[in-house]
Design an enzyme around this catalytic site. Structure first.
Site, mmCIF file in Angstrom:
data_model
loop_
_atom_site.group_PDB
_atom_site.id
_atom_site.type_symbol
_atom_site.label_atom_id
_atom_site.label_comp_id
_atom_site.label_asym_id
_atom_site.label_seq_id
_atom_site.Cartn_x
_atom_site.Cartn_y
_atom_site.Cartn_z
ATOM 1 N N ASN A 199 3.402 -5.832 1.459
ATOM 2 C CA ASN A 199 1.949 -6.112 2.240
ATOM 3 C C ASN A 199 1.688 -7.102 2.420
ATOM 4 O OD1 ASN A 199 -0.958 -5.205 2.432
ATOM 5 N ND2 ASN A 199 -1.072 -6.896 0.902
ATOM 6 N N GLU A 200 1.129 -7.897 3.748
ATOM 7 C CA GLU A 200 1.497 -8.819 4.006
ATOM 8 C C GLU A 200 1.681 -10.212 3.513
ATOM 9 O OE1 GLU A 200 -3.062 -9.789 2.910
ATOM 10 O OE2 GLU A 200 -3.830 -7.838 4.172
ATOM 11 N N HIS B 47 2.942 -4.825 -3.071
ATOM 12 C CA HIS B 47 1.376 -5.320 -2.877
ATOM 13 C C HIS B 47 1.260 -6.771 -3.437
ATOM 14 C CE1 HIS B 47 -1.828 -4.376 -0.460
ATOM 15 N NE2 HIS B 47 -2.765 -5.591 -1.456
ATOM 16 N N GLN C 126 -4.797 -4.119 -8.596
ATOM 17 C CA GLN C 126 -5.955 -4.474 -8.456
ATOM 18 C C GLN C 126 -6.888 -3.095 -8.817
ATOM 19 O OE1 GLN C 126 -5.826 -5.808 -3.881
ATOM 20 N NE2 GLN C 126 -7.250 -6.515 -4.938
HETATM 21 C C1 BGC Z 1 -4.937 -7.517 0.590
HETATM 22 C C2 BGC Z 1 -5.826 -6.621 -0.574
HETATM 23 C C3 BGC Z 1 -7.021 -7.617 -0.512
HETATM 24 C C4 BGC Z 1 -8.189 -7.833 0.436
HETATM 25 C C5 BGC Z 1 -9.636 -7.899 0.349
HETATM 26 C C6 BGC Z 1 -5.871 -8.376 1.474
HETATM 27 O O1 BGC Z 1 -5.499 -9.507 2.700
HETATM 28 O O2 BGC Z 1 -3.829 -6.607 1.200
HETATM 29 O O3 BGC Z 1 -4.903 -7.076 -1.523
HETATM 30 O O4 BGC Z 1 -7.922 -7.878 -1.161
HETATM 31 O O5 BGC Z 1 -7.222 -8.028 1.104
HETATM 32 O O6 BGC Z 1 -8.982 -9.421 -0.061
#
Ligand code: BGC
Length: 419
Positions: free
Chosen positions: A162-163, A119, A25
Site C-alpha cells: 500500500n502506497e 499496509h 488501524q
Molecule cells: C492510507 C491509510 C490512511 C488514509 C488517510 C492513506 O494514505 O493508506 O492508511 O488512513 O490514507 O490518511
C-alpha cells in the site's frame, strides 16, 4: 438521498462497491510490528497509541456482516506480516489460519475480498535490519508473499504494498524527525517538502515485482497490483516543470512500475498545488478536513484520469481509497457523491475503473490519533460497538442499485446551503 441531480452512471457488471481498512488501524495490539514499537517508545513522537484499535482482530465477522447487510459487495482489508512472521523465518500457523478465515468469511458473505499484503507496518525485526533500506528487503518481502499466498485461495485481487510512494517519503521523514519527547515530531515536518528516498523507491519496486512473480506462480488466477497515493499535483501558471518533476519521484515512478500489472489501486483525498518554488500551503480560509487537508472532492476524478494516462489502457483501475476525515456525516455524503460524479465522468470517457472502495469502513487509528474520523461506521472506543452512519446506508444503497450519481452540485459541498 443523492445530493446531485445530473444523470448517474449504471455500473458495469462485476463492479466492486465496498470499503477499505488496514490491519494495524483496526485490529488492535499488533505487538510485533514496527509501528507498535514506535508508538510505545517512552519518547514517541506519536500523540496517541493504537492500543485495541477497533478490536477487529476479534470483531471482523461483525464488520463483514455489517458491510454485506449495508449492500456492499467488496471489502478491502490487509493481512499483517508482523503477525504472520513475528520472528524472522518463523511463521505463525495460527495467524495464517486467522487470515484464511477472514478470506472465507468475506466470500461466504458475498463480499469480494481485496487483500493487501503490506499496509505501512512491517515486523519489528524487519525494521531493525534497516527496513526497506536493507539490501535484503526485497527478498524478505518475496518470502513473506510466498507464505501469504497460502491464505489467498478464492481471492482475485491482491495488492502487494500500500502506497509505496508514502513509504519512501516516510523513510526520509522518520530519519529527520526529532526523537525527544516535547519536540513537535512528525507534525513539525511538512511531508510535501520531503523527497522520497531513492534507494527505498527502487527496493519497493523490486519487492513488488518479486512478490508479483511468486504470487502468480502460486496461483495464476490471482490479479496482482499495488495501490498508489495519488497526490493530484496541480501546477500554478509557470510552474508546470516544477510540478512535473515533483510528481515524478513522488508518484509517477510508482505508477510506471505498474504498467505490467493486472490492476492498479487509486487512492485520492485532496490536491496539492505547486508553485514555481514548490508546494503551496492550503489557501487561507479554504475549508479543510480533520486532517487539515483541503476539501477537494474533484481529486478522485483527476487522480483516475492521471493514473490511466500514466499506466496506459491495458491496466484496469480500482479505487482502493477515497474519503474524508470529518465528524459531519452529511458532508461525507456530499463529498462522496461529488467524488463519485467525477468518477462517473471519467468512466464515461472510457477510463477502465472496476471498483470503488471507500476509506474507511470504520472509524479507526489514523497513524497517531483517533480524532480524524474517516469511517462509514462509528466505533465506540470503550465497548467497540459499531454504529453505521447515514453515509454507510447511503453508499450501501448505491451499491445495491448498481448506479452512482452524476452531475455537479449547485453550490460547493462545504456550503451550509448544500445540506
Ligand atoms: C492510507 C491509510 C490512511 C488514509 C488517510 C492513506 O494514505 O493508506 O492508511 O488512513 O490514507 O490518511
Amino acid at each position: 438521498m443523492t445530493p446531485l441531480t445530473g444523470p448517474g452512471l449504471a455500473l458495469p457488471d462485476g463492479f466492486l462497491m465496498g470499503a477499505s481498512t488496514s490491519a494495524h488501524q483496526t485490529e488492535g495490539n499488533n505487538l510485533s510490528s514496527d509501528w507498535w514499537a514506535v508508538e510505545n517508545r517512552p519518547d514517541s513522537f506519536v500523540a496517541e497509541r493504537s492500543g485495541d484499535a477497533a478490536d477487529s482482530f476479534h470483531r471482523w465477522p461483525e464488520d463483514m456482516d455489517l458491510l454485506s447487510e449495508l449492500g456492499f459487495n467488496a471489502y478491502r482489508f490487509s493481512i499483517e506480516w508482523a503477525r504472520i512472521e513475528p520472528e524472522r523465518g518463523r511463521v505463525s500457523r495460527a495467524a495464517l489460519a486467522h487470515y484464511r478465515a477472514m478470506v472465507h468469511g468475506a466470500l461466504e458473505r458475498g463480499l469480494t475480498p481485496v487483500v493487501t499484503l503490506h499496509h505501512f507496518t512491517s515486523p519489528r525485526w524487519f525494521s531493525e535490519l534497516g527496513g526497506w533500506a536493507s539490501p535484503e528487503s526485497a527478498g524478505l518481502f518475496e518470502a513473506y508473499a510466498r507464505t501469504a499466498a497460502e491464505v489467498l485461495g478464492g481471492v482475485r485481487h491482491v495488492a502487494t504494498i500500500n502506497e509505496p510512494n508514502m513509504i519512501a517519503v516516510m523513510h526520509t521523514l522518520l530519519r529527520n524527525v526529532p526523537r525527544r519527547a516535547g519536540d513537535e515530531g512528525v507534525a513539525a515536518v511538512d511531508p510535501a517538502l520531503i523527497e522520497p528516498d531513492a534507494d527505498v523507491t527502487q527496493a519497493l519496486i523490486r519487492a513488488h515485482r518479486a512478490a508479483c512473480a511468486v504470487l502468480k506462480a502460486a496461483d495464476p488466477t490471482l490479479q496482482v497490483g499495488w495501490t498508489v497515493a495519488n497526490q493530484v499535483y496541480q501546477a500554478e501558471p509557470g510552474a508546470e516543470a516544477v510540478a512535473a518533476s515533483h510528481a515524478r519521484s513522488r508518484e509517477d515512478v510508482f505508477l510506471e512500475a505498474a504498467r505490467g500489472d493486472d490492476w492498479i489501486g487509486v487512492q485520492a483525498y485532496t490536491r496539492h498545488r505547486i508553485g514555481p518554488e514548490g508546494p503551496l500551503p492550503v489557501p487561507d480560509g479554504a475549508p479543510t478536513t480533520l486532517t487539515g487537508w483541503e476539501i477537494y472532492p474533484e481529486a478522485l476524478e483527476e487522480a483516475v484520469r492521471h493514473t490511466a494516462t500514466v499506466v496506459g489502457p491495458r491496466v484496469p483501475l480500482l479505487v482502493t481509497e477515497n474519503g474524508i476525515a470529518t465528524d459531519d456525516d452529511a458532508l461525507r455524503i456530499r463529498h462522496t457523491a461529488q467524488a463519485l460524479a467525477g468518477l462517473a465522468s471519467a468512466m464515461r470517457d472510457g477510463v477502465d475503473v472496476r471498483g470503488y472502495l471507500h476509506w474507511s469502513a470504520l472509524d479507526n487509528y489514523e497513524w497517531g490519533s483517533y480524532r480524524p474520523t474517516f469511517g462509514l461506521i462509528a466505533v465506540d472506543p470503550d465497548t467497540f460497538a459499531r454504529t453505521p452512519k447515514e453515509s454507510a446506508r447511503w453508499l450501501g444503497s448505491l451499491a445495491r442499485s448498481g448506479r452512482i450519481p452524476g452531475g455537479r452540485p449547485a453550490v460547493p459541498v462545504t456550503s451550509p446551503a448544500a445540506g
